[in-house]
Motif scaffolding. Structure first.
Motif, PDB file in Angstrom:
ATOM      1  N   TYR A  76      -6.807   3.422   0.278  1.00  0.00           N
ATOM      2  CA  TYR A  76      -5.377   3.463   0.626  1.00  0.00           C
ATOM      3  C   TYR A  76      -4.741   2.102   0.301  1.00  0.00           C
ATOM      4  CZ  TYR A  76      -7.325   7.411   3.177  1.00  0.00           C
ATOM      5  OH  TYR A  76      -7.994   8.563   3.502  1.00  0.00           O
ATOM      6  N   GLY A  78      -2.974   1.285  -2.516  1.00  0.00           N
ATOM      7  CA  GLY A  78      -1.643   1.363  -3.107  1.00  0.00           C
ATOM      8  C   GLY A  78      -1.470   0.407  -4.266  1.00  0.00           C
ATOM      9  N   HIS A  82      -2.694   5.476  -6.779  1.00  0.00           N
ATOM     10  CA  HIS A  82      -2.917   6.405  -5.674  1.00  0.00           C
ATOM     11  C   HIS A  82      -3.824   7.546  -6.133  1.00  0.00           C
ATOM     12  CE1 HIS A  82       0.599   4.594  -3.583  1.00  0.00           C
ATOM     13  NE2 HIS A  82       1.056   4.465  -4.814  1.00  0.00           N
ATOM     14  N   HIS A 219       4.740  -3.134  -0.259  1.00  0.00           N
ATOM     15  CA  HIS A 219       4.041  -2.746   0.971  1.00  0.00           C
ATOM     16  C   HIS A 219       4.717  -1.571   1.660  1.00  0.00           C
ATOM     17  CE1 HIS A 219       2.584  -7.130   0.802  1.00  0.00           C
ATOM     18  NE2 HIS A 219       1.697  -6.340   0.243  1.00  0.00           N
ATOM     19  N   GLY A 220       5.580  -0.854   0.893  1.00  0.00           N
ATOM     20  CA  GLY A 220       6.069   0.424   1.379  1.00  0.00           C
ATOM     21  C   GLY A 220       7.506   0.497   1.841  1.00  0.00           C
ATOM     22  N   ALA A 364       2.281  10.109   6.091  1.00  0.00           N
ATOM     23  CA  ALA A 364       2.530   8.720   6.483  1.00  0.00           C
ATOM     24  C   ALA A 364       3.204   8.637   7.849  1.00  0.00           C
ATOM     25  CB  ALA A 364       3.391   8.035   5.421  1.00  0.00           C
ATOM     26  N   TYR A 383      10.298   4.258   4.910  1.00  0.00           N
ATOM     27  CA  TYR A 383       9.169   4.271   3.979  1.00  0.00           C
ATOM     28  C   TYR A 383       8.933   5.676   3.449  1.00  0.00           C
ATOM     29  CZ  TYR A 383       6.762   5.791   8.264  1.00  0.00           C
ATOM     30  OH  TYR A 383       6.398   6.457   9.410  1.00  0.00           O
ATOM     31  N   ASP A 385       5.480   6.571   1.572  1.00  0.00           N
ATOM     32  CA  ASP A 385       4.065   6.919   1.731  1.00  0.00           C
ATOM     33  C   ASP A 385       3.209   5.770   2.264  1.00  0.00           C
ATOM     34  OD1 ASP A 385       4.036   5.207  -0.420  1.00  0.00           O
ATOM     35  OD2 ASP A 385       2.955   6.538  -1.774  1.00  0.00           O
ATOM     36  N   THR A 386       3.817   4.588   2.405  1.00  0.00           N
ATOM     37  CA  THR A 386       3.038   3.395   2.743  1.00  0.00           C
ATOM     38  C   THR A 386       3.568   2.767   4.021  1.00  0.00           C
ATOM     39  OG1 THR A 386       2.606   2.990   0.395  1.00  0.00           O
ATOM     40  CG2 THR A 386       2.250   1.159   1.900  1.00  0.00           C
ATOM     41  N   SER A 388       2.953  -0.312   7.119  1.00  0.00           N
ATOM     42  CA  SER A 388       2.449  -1.679   7.268  1.00  0.00           C
ATOM     43  C   SER A 388       2.166  -1.932   8.747  1.00  0.00           C
ATOM     44  CB  SER A 388       3.498  -2.656   6.727  1.00  0.00           C
ATOM     45  OG  SER A 388       2.966  -3.943   6.614  1.00  0.00           O
ATOM     46  N   SER A 416      -1.746  -2.924   5.033  1.00  0.00           N
ATOM     47  CA  SER A 416      -0.920  -1.913   4.375  1.00  0.00           C
ATOM     48  C   SER A 416      -1.774  -0.685   4.085  1.00  0.00           C
ATOM     49  CB  SER A 416      -0.348  -2.491   3.080  1.00  0.00           C
ATOM     50  OG  SER A 416       0.424  -1.534   2.402  1.00  0.00           O
ATOM     51  N   ALA A 418      -1.506   2.948   2.099  1.00  0.00           N
ATOM     52  CA  ALA A 418      -0.760   3.810   1.177  1.00  0.00           C
ATOM     53  C   ALA A 418      -1.433   5.179   1.121  1.00  0.00           C
ATOM     54  CB  ALA A 418      -0.712   3.181  -0.214  1.00  0.00           C
TER      55      ALA A 418
END
Length: 949
Positions: A76, A78, A82, A219-220, A364, A383, A385-386, A388, A416, A418
């Motif tokens: 995960y 990212g 992916h 980082h999303g 997520a 966000y 899909d990611t 933090s 992070s 993802a």
């Protein structure tokens, strides 16, 4: 007969064929031919010190054992990569199908309509998801595409910006680290000043020409960039956006908030991670930049009958034509991967893509909710899909790795995560359990996915996409399988007949070399996993580097460049760094022979060098006197010579050592273009001729398939003094002690397809590789002599021999009204793809048969050429109504009730008996290139067109 010997299967010529071939060539032995072809002073003194060759069965067992050394964790991480799910119908019918992976670049449009349609689909997907007007038919990776966006925006600066030498380019701190590294590589030679900062607090001055944003951020976090773009527009500053393609099914497309360019990767549209590639990047922009966009564009035109046809549009903007005036050296696309990604969109359609995107987002949201219930803090406010998470990385990491899970550890207290299409509720539960164990709490049970959205309303996409018929018709496996097959039947690939392209080496891509690409333990590894998790890959990549060092005679190799042109650029940047390390950064003159491939001068300009063209003599060789004069003239600033060997004219020039010494004596380094390495392996090498660096086209000499125009891999091999400067990567350490910044996004480039070249070398071994080279030279000279008297070969070596390819002169046929293009199109009626047309000399054909072809196939090709010569002799400049001018002939044309041509249907479609057994029908008549450029259409017809029809 050694049935366990791979060389027997790879090399098409049998022992019993040799007497006839040698008689035709007029030599007593193959060794005599080689001695008459390659100068004695550059022949290798001893065999290559390679491993004993493996049989195909041994190799497949060996590769399976190596794959088991890879630890396939759930990653995960990212950062642009992916895990995705390749639909089996696409995997089996495209990735594993020689009809798709052995095709050549669609320069001959009439026999490439299937591939062209698949690429038009891809362009449509990109244009509509990004909200832009125009997309190309793929680039190499996201970071390369971002760098191309920067250089294109630099090129299209306003007149005032150019006049005032505006050089600053803003880069958001949200950008992916590998992209930032590559931007540094590409900006330095052009004197572009990168300014990295926070887009929310940044204020533009008048000295900026462009900016690059990441959407969502690395980082999303999904930012609202509308106000930033508006400020840029006010100051006439162009904005590029690197976007996640799947997120655009839910997020407002960048084109709708004012972006000028949108780039990214389509890896998550069904393409394996493959430890970094190959993956098809995308590049979308406004139509006003159609003359500046890098790479290939597929456009709609019409054929001779006025019916719709596809072809590569606006080719005059490419480096082949523009050379040192080109704004990009991009030559290879990632066609096979673009075809797969486009088919992924066809298979799922707009509703399917929205479902997948919504499911990823819900995954997520569900994870964030569960972790927050554990008392952990999730920092992203919006966000896709990611997420933090604030947590102690030192506590989480060992537990995660115990359970075979990888996260991205941003810093000591930020992690992070993802998520992706393949993430299940079971996977989510394991992630929650890991964090619970790390903080000493009871895990929360996840029973299902939450349906709420964490995207701000103003960021949610409201526009529709992919309403065209093609994206709403093939959603069952049966339907898609038949659609893929329909397209495949329109394309002539190596599974039908020989493709004798000079400079392109369309050799066998053996099944045993290809099979490992489908193995999960090679396909499902993220490029930024700790290297100890990729032990199988590390063994293969190091072994491949070692073997390429042995083959080239050099001391070090970088596998990072993922195309031949990128290898050129990498080699020149390494030379540049070497000069700078010696206090000679002023050396910037690059000598390039007039006959060089178009990417050579384009690459030199990209590397910040000034191109000085040297002459060729009447025999097509480098004019040594002119070279010496220019080397002496520029000795204080000489950086490099770029030379192709054997030459682009298919000749081993005997003066090569004199040439390389001239450059060294004047302070320069020698870059050898490895396009023609298929004539060197085992017999000579770049180090022996005096070169310092070469790139190798693994998609030519070392059996990676062309895939309809890509994937390409162009590693560089270097002499000892250049090893410290081999390119690095900002996430995983690669390269030398003084590594230049990144050349491509992934540490080892397109690692997955390096398995093919590894297998090719391991199964052939020293003897098989050398025998392949000898046979390539044998086959070329056989064709040369078979066609002698009917076609003139333009250049030969001092003893009348060709290397592995030759140029035949078609210019005299203009007296009969016949152009070289007519011969190329007529060959389609004979079941053959044309050789290389009008390169390196206009009005010629460059023929390269490769070692993989049988004598029977060589004879069929020669019969076709000789039959065409008879047709040329019968043609008249006063009458264009002949089989050559009307070629190619389609099935519809030949079966039409109306036939008003002065030759028979049989002469049109079946001019020789062998064609009756295996007829390939071009699907359109000759395409109209000019019409397509004047009326540029580069996406599928809108839904209204189908309604009207």
């Amino acid at each position: 007969m050694r049935t366990d010997l791979f060389a027997l299967r790879h090399i098409g010529i049998r022992e019993e064929d040799l007497p006839q071939m040698l008689r035709t060539i007029r030599v007593n032995s193959v060794d005599q031919l080689i001695s008459e072809t390659i100068p004695d002073d550059i022949r290798l003194a001893k065999p290559l010190a390679l491993d004993t060759p493996l049989s195909e069965h041994e190799y497949l067992s060996h590769i399976q054992v190596l794959s088991e050394k890879n630890k396939v964790f759930k990653s995960y991480i990212g950062l642009g990569y992916h895990e995705s799910i390749t639909p089996s119908v696409i995997k089996r019918n495209i990735l594993e199908n020689a009809g798709w992976y052995t095709a050549y670049t669609p320069y001959q449009a009439e026999i490439a309509q299937g591939r062209l349609e698949a690429l038009l689909n891809f362009q449509t997907v990109i244009a509509e998801l990004t909200g832009m007007e125009l997309a190309n038919a793929s680039l190499l990776d996201e970071s390369t595409a971002a760098a191309e966006a920067m250089t294109m925006l630099f090129d299209v600066r306003s007149r005032d910006q150019k006049k005032n030498n505006v050089l600053k380019f803003f880069v958001s701190e949200e950008i992916l680290p590998q992209t930032l590294s590559l931007l540094k590589t590409r900006s330095t030679p052009l004197d572009i000043e990168l300014i990295v900062g926070n887009h929310e607090s940044f204020e533009f001055g008048d000295d900026y020409f462009g900016a690059l944003l990441q959407y969502p951020g690395k980082h999303g976090q999904v930012h609202d960039y509308a106000s930033f773009v508006a400020k840029a527009v006010e100051k006439n500053i162009k904005v590029a956006v690197a976007a996640d393609i799947l997120s655009l099914a839910l997020l407002t497309p960048p084109g709708e908030f004012g972006a000028d360019v949108v780039v990214g990767t389509t890896q998550r549209f069904g393409i394996p991670l493959g430890y970094g590639g190959p993956h098809a990047a995308f590049f979308a922009t406004k139509e006003e930049y159609k003359r500046s966009i890098p790479g290939r564009i597929i456009g709609v035109t019409k054929d001779t009958d006025g019916k719709p046809a596809l072809r590569m549009a606006l080719q005059t903007r490419e480096q082949h034509i523009k050379r040192d005036k080109a704004t990009s050296n991009i030559c290879t696309a990632q066609v096979l991967l673009a075809v797969m990604a486009g088919m992924y969109a066809v298979y799922h359609g707009p509703k399917g893509l929205k479902y997948i995107a919504n499911k990823v987002h819900s995954t997520a949201v569900t994870l964030a909710d569960s972790l927050e219930k554990l008392g952990l803090y999730q920092t992203n406010t919006s966000y896709f899909d990611t997420i933090s998470i604030k947590a102690d990385s030192s506590k989480v990491r060992p537990i995660a790795e115990k359970y075979e899970v990888n996260f991205l550890y941003v810093d000591a207290d930020t992690i992070s995560i993802a998520l992706n299409e393949a993430t299940s509720i079971k996977d989510l539960q394991l992630i929650v359990n890991i964090f619970a164990e790390a903080i000493g709490k009871e895990a929360i049970t996840i029973n299902g996915l939450l349906s709420q959205s964490l995207l701000e309303n103003k960021l949610v996409r409201t526009s529709t996409f992919l309403e065209n018929s093609v994206f709403n018709s093939y959603h069952s496996e049966t339907e898609l399988m038949r659609y893929i097959k329909k397209l495949e039947r329109k394309d002539l690939a190596l599974n039908h007949s020989m493709i004798s392209l000079g400079s392109c080496t369309m050799k066998l891509n053996a099944a045993s070399e290809m099979l490992p690409l489908s193995m999960a333990r090679w396909g499902n590894i993220h490029p930024f996993v700790p290297v100890e998790q990729a032990e199988g890959y590390q063994i293969i990549l190091k072994e491949l580097e070692r073997d390429l060092n042995i083959i080239t005679g050099f001391a070090g190799t970088s596998l990072q460049p993922n195309s031949g042109a990128q290898g050129e650029f990498a080699g020149l940047m390494v030379i540049r760094a070497y000069h700078e390390s010696r206090g000679e950064g002023h050396r910037n003159i690059c000598l390039i022979p007039a006959s060089a491939h178009g990417t050579n001068p384009a690459s030199a300009v990209m590397a910040g060098m000034k191109v000085v063209v040297t002459k060729t003599d009447e025999n097509g060789n480098i004019d040594v006197a002119d070279l010496a004069e220019k080397a002496e003239l520029h000795k204080d600033n000489l950086s490099a010579l770029m030379v192709t060997y054997p030459s682009t004219h298919g000749v081993f020039e005997s003066s090569i050592k004199e040439i390389t010494k001239l450059i060294h004596d004047n302070g320069g380094q020698v870059y050898m273009d490895g396009a023609n390495m298929n004539a060197q392996v085992g017999l000579t090498n770049p180090a022996t001729i005096g070169a310092d660096v070469c790139h190798l086209n693994l998609h030519k000499t070392f059996a990676i398939p062309h895939g309809g125009g890509g994937p390409g891999v162009g590693p560089i091999c270097v002499a000892e003094q250049l090893v410290p400067f081999l390119p690095g990567n900002p996430v995983i350490k690669t390269g030398g002690d003084k590594a230049i910044t990144a050349i491509s996004a992934a540490p080892w480039g397109s690692s997955l397809v390096c398995l093919i070249s590894y297998g090719y070398i391991k199964m052939l071994g020293e003897n098989g590789l050398t025998q392949s080279t000898k046979t390539a030279i044998l086959n070329a000279n056989y064709i040369k002599n078979k066609l002698s008297g009917k076609f003139d070969v333009l250049y030969t070596g001092e003893r009348g021999r060709a290397a592995h390819e030759m140029i035949i002169d078609c210019r005299p046929f203009k007296e009969n009204g016949i152009e070289v293009t007519d011969i190329a199109k007529r060959l389609m009626d004979y079941g053959f793809h044309a050789p290389t047309v009008s390169f390196p000399v206009a009005g010629t054909l460059m023929i390269e048969p490769t070692e993989s072809e049988s004598l029977a196939e060589l004879d069929r090709f020669c019969s076709a050429m000789l039959s065409i010569r008879e047709e040329i002799d019968a043609a008249s400049a006063e009458d264009n109504n002949n089989a050559l001018k009307n070629a190619p002939h389609t099935l519809e044309m030949v079966t039409n009730d109306k036939w008003e041509f002065p030759y028979t249907r049989q002469q049109a479609a079946f001019p020789l008996p062998y064609i009756l057994e295996n007829k390939f029908w071009p699907s359109v008549r000759r395409v109209d290139d000019t019409y397509g450029d004047r009326n540029l259409i580069c996406t599928c017809a809108p839904i209204e067109a189908y309604a009207e029809a």
